[in-house]
Design a protein around this motif. Sequence first.
Motif, mmCIF file in Angstrom:
data_model
loop_
_atom_site.group_PDB
_atom_site.id
_atom_site.type_symbol
_atom_site.label_atom_id
_atom_site.label_comp_id
_atom_site.label_asym_id
_atom_site.label_seq_id
_atom_site.Cartn_x
_atom_site.Cartn_y
_atom_site.Cartn_z
ATOM 1 N N UNK A 163 0.783 -1.251 -0.020
ATOM 2 C CA UNK A 163 -0.024 -0.065 -0.090
ATOM 3 C C UNK A 163 0.728 1.248 0.159
ATOM 4 N N UNK A 164 1.820 1.322 0.805
ATOM 5 C CA UNK A 164 2.867 2.525 0.815
ATOM 6 C C UNK A 164 3.475 2.723 -0.652
ATOM 7 N N UNK A 165 3.831 1.743 -1.087
ATOM 8 C CA UNK A 165 4.523 1.910 -2.464
ATOM 9 C C UNK A 165 3.302 2.331 -3.689
ATOM 10 N N UNK A 166 2.327 1.705 -3.269
ATOM 11 C CA UNK A 166 1.072 2.295 -4.380
ATOM 12 C C UNK A 166 0.759 3.625 -4.167
ATOM 13 N N UNK A 167 0.897 4.095 -2.928
ATOM 14 C CA UNK A 167 0.507 5.464 -2.527
ATOM 15 C C UNK A 167 1.499 6.326 -3.122
ATOM 16 N N UNK A 196 -8.763 20.711 -18.997
ATOM 17 C CA UNK A 196 -9.116 20.181 -17.784
ATOM 18 C C UNK A 196 -9.875 18.832 -17.776
ATOM 19 N N UNK A 197 -10.755 18.659 -18.724
ATOM 20 C CA UNK A 197 -11.577 17.405 -18.778
ATOM 21 C C UNK A 197 -10.637 16.318 -19.006
ATOM 22 N N UNK A 198 -9.499 16.374 -19.905
ATOM 23 C CA UNK A 198 -8.545 14.980 -20.001
ATOM 24 C C UNK A 198 -8.074 14.822 -18.770
ATOM 25 N N UNK A 199 -7.675 15.795 -17.744
ATOM 26 C CA UNK A 199 -6.986 15.742 -16.455
ATOM 27 C C UNK A 199 -7.882 15.112 -15.761
ATOM 28 N N UNK A 200 -9.178 15.303 -15.565
ATOM 29 C CA UNK A 200 -9.976 14.712 -14.738
ATOM 30 C C UNK A 200 -10.408 13.455 -15.289
ATOM 31 N N UNK A 201 -10.541 13.092 -16.262
ATOM 32 C CA UNK A 201 -10.893 11.557 -16.801
ATOM 33 C C UNK A 201 -9.612 10.916 -16.420
ATOM 34 N N UNK A 202 -8.429 11.221 -16.555
ATOM 35 C CA UNK A 202 -7.347 10.556 -16.159
ATOM 36 C C UNK A 202 -7.206 10.180 -14.693
ATOM 37 N N UNK A 203 -7.851 11.350 -13.739
ATOM 38 C CA UNK A 203 -7.994 11.216 -12.432
ATOM 39 C C UNK A 203 -8.806 9.883 -12.128
ATOM 40 N N UNK A 204 -9.815 10.017 -12.879
ATOM 41 C CA UNK A 204 -11.012 8.767 -12.900
ATOM 42 C C UNK A 204 -10.292 7.529 -13.069
ATOM 43 N N UNK A 205 -9.493 7.423 -14.081
ATOM 44 C CA UNK A 205 -8.540 5.892 -14.634
ATOM 45 C C UNK A 205 -7.699 5.640 -13.466
ATOM 46 N N UNK A 206 -6.768 6.514 -13.094
ATOM 47 C CA UNK A 206 -5.801 6.316 -12.025
ATOM 48 C C UNK A 206 -6.362 5.992 -10.807
ATOM 49 N N UNK A 207 -7.345 6.462 -10.286
ATOM 50 C CA UNK A 207 -7.887 6.437 -9.031
ATOM 51 C C UNK A 207 -8.795 5.003 -9.012
ATOM 52 N N UNK A 208 -9.235 4.473 -10.023
ATOM 53 C CA UNK A 208 -9.927 3.392 -10.385
ATOM 54 C C UNK A 208 -8.960 2.114 -10.355
ATOM 55 N N UNK A 209 -7.997 2.329 -11.023
ATOM 56 C CA UNK A 209 -7.021 1.107 -11.003
ATOM 57 C C UNK A 209 -6.078 0.992 -9.788
ATOM 58 N N UNK A 210 -5.844 2.148 -9.220
ATOM 59 C CA UNK A 210 -4.890 1.901 -8.020
ATOM 60 C C UNK A 210 -5.673 2.348 -6.598
ATOM 61 N N UNK A 211 -6.395 1.146 -6.390
ATOM 62 C CA UNK A 211 -7.094 1.237 -4.995
ATOM 63 C C UNK A 211 -6.042 1.347 -4.025
ATOM 64 N N UNK A 212 -6.474 2.291 -2.817
ATOM 65 C CA UNK A 212 -5.882 2.527 -1.586
ATOM 66 C C UNK A 212 -6.683 2.394 -0.351
ATOM 67 N N UNK A 213 -6.129 2.101 0.816
ATOM 68 C CA UNK A 213 -7.013 1.926 1.977
ATOM 69 C C UNK A 213 -7.361 3.400 2.033
ATOM 70 N N UNK A 214 -8.710 3.687 2.883
ATOM 71 C CA UNK A 214 -9.221 5.005 2.978
ATOM 72 C C UNK A 214 -8.386 5.943 3.404
ATOM 73 N N UNK A 215 -7.516 5.748 4.645
ATOM 74 C CA UNK A 215 -6.672 6.784 5.431
ATOM 75 C C UNK A 215 -5.668 7.217 4.133
ATOM 76 N N UNK A 265 -20.027 11.480 4.973
ATOM 77 C CA UNK A 265 -18.403 11.425 5.463
ATOM 78 C C UNK A 265 -17.656 12.352 4.796
ATOM 79 N N UNK A 266 -17.830 12.418 3.416
ATOM 80 C CA UNK A 266 -17.001 13.176 2.523
ATOM 81 C C UNK A 266 -17.230 14.804 2.940
ATOM 82 N N UNK A 267 -18.468 14.929 3.195
ATOM 83 C CA UNK A 267 -19.110 16.420 3.444
ATOM 84 C C UNK A 267 -18.424 16.714 4.812
ATOM 85 N N UNK A 268 -18.465 15.928 5.793
ATOM 86 C CA UNK A 268 -17.678 16.091 6.979
ATOM 87 C C UNK A 268 -16.648 16.683 6.910
#
Length: 339
Positions: free
Chosen positions: A192-196, A213-232, A287-290
């Motif tokens: 997890x640490x190396x993935x982070x 901006x749209x292309x950057x956001x799209x890649x955020x989605x792809x990277x975030x979906x591929x590289x799952x991390x613990x919530x913290x 939780x995210x709003x909090x």
Amino acid sequence: MVDQDDGFSVNSASEPDDYDSPWKDAVEHYFSAFMAFYFPDAFLEIDWSKGYTILDQELMAVVRDAELGKRFVDKLIRVLLQSGDEKWIYIHIEIQGTKQAEFAKRMFVYNYRLFDRYDRPIASMAVLADAQPDWKPASYGFEVLGCKHFLEFPVVKLTDYHNQLDKLLVADNIFAVVTAAHILTQRTRKNDEERYKAKSLLMKLLYQRNWDKQKVIDLFYVIDWMMRLPEELEQQLWYEIEAIEESRKMHYVTSVEKIGIAKGRQEGKQEGLQEGLQEGLQEGEAKMLSILLTHRFGALPVAIVDKLARSSEEQLKNWLISAISASSLDAVFNDDMTH
């Protein structure tokens, strides 16, 4: 018909490190970039000014009774060529996730079934995203009683890019980044640490490109979906991203989009469980709003925490929108400011 390089949305994926949805969306909406990166010779022969047409339903109808095996994506795309031939040709794309003995035969079968349906040339191409460097099928056929029937198809092997990671990280094509994310996801599967660290690097590099901006956001989605991390670790990463955006005055990933990414991840984990999904989304949004409110206005009163826990998804969305620009905590919950 799909325009070149449009944005794409996140769909669900059922397991960690399941690349199906990001690969599918990226291929469909950035198809010209996909061809330019993986199949540059074919890219030069296509008339991109005429656009292209995605034919997913038609592909499903042709091959639905075949043994599919484990794969990431199969796509059928109709294009015109630079040669001036006004008739459409068809490109069949397979992105295969694991080594499979029958893969080459499947390519062969799909090719002749598609030819039989459309009576037009079918270009079959494969991207192999498995972790077996020596597995690279590129043909299938048979010869019997003087009759020869063979298919040879171009193949890209993602393991071939492992020693080119530095080049991928600075390349301008979106699929260089997707390939780098794929490689780093495989390398960090049990750490997890190396993935982070790897995910943080990829996210930061996006801000160094002159992409819209749209292309950057799209890649955020792809990277975030591929590289799952613990919530913290996910939360720690988002604080880093917020700091980068503030320092660079590049507010690409807003709080609303951040919530959307988190919600898409939650949907993927709970696909098919409608009641649990609804409860999970509301809990996640609360939780995210909090977190956002605490980040902006300090520790929340108990009454506010309780209010978030009891509120509907629609109310949480309205408060989230208000929270982005509100000058005080009271202003967030002013009924006159809800949308």
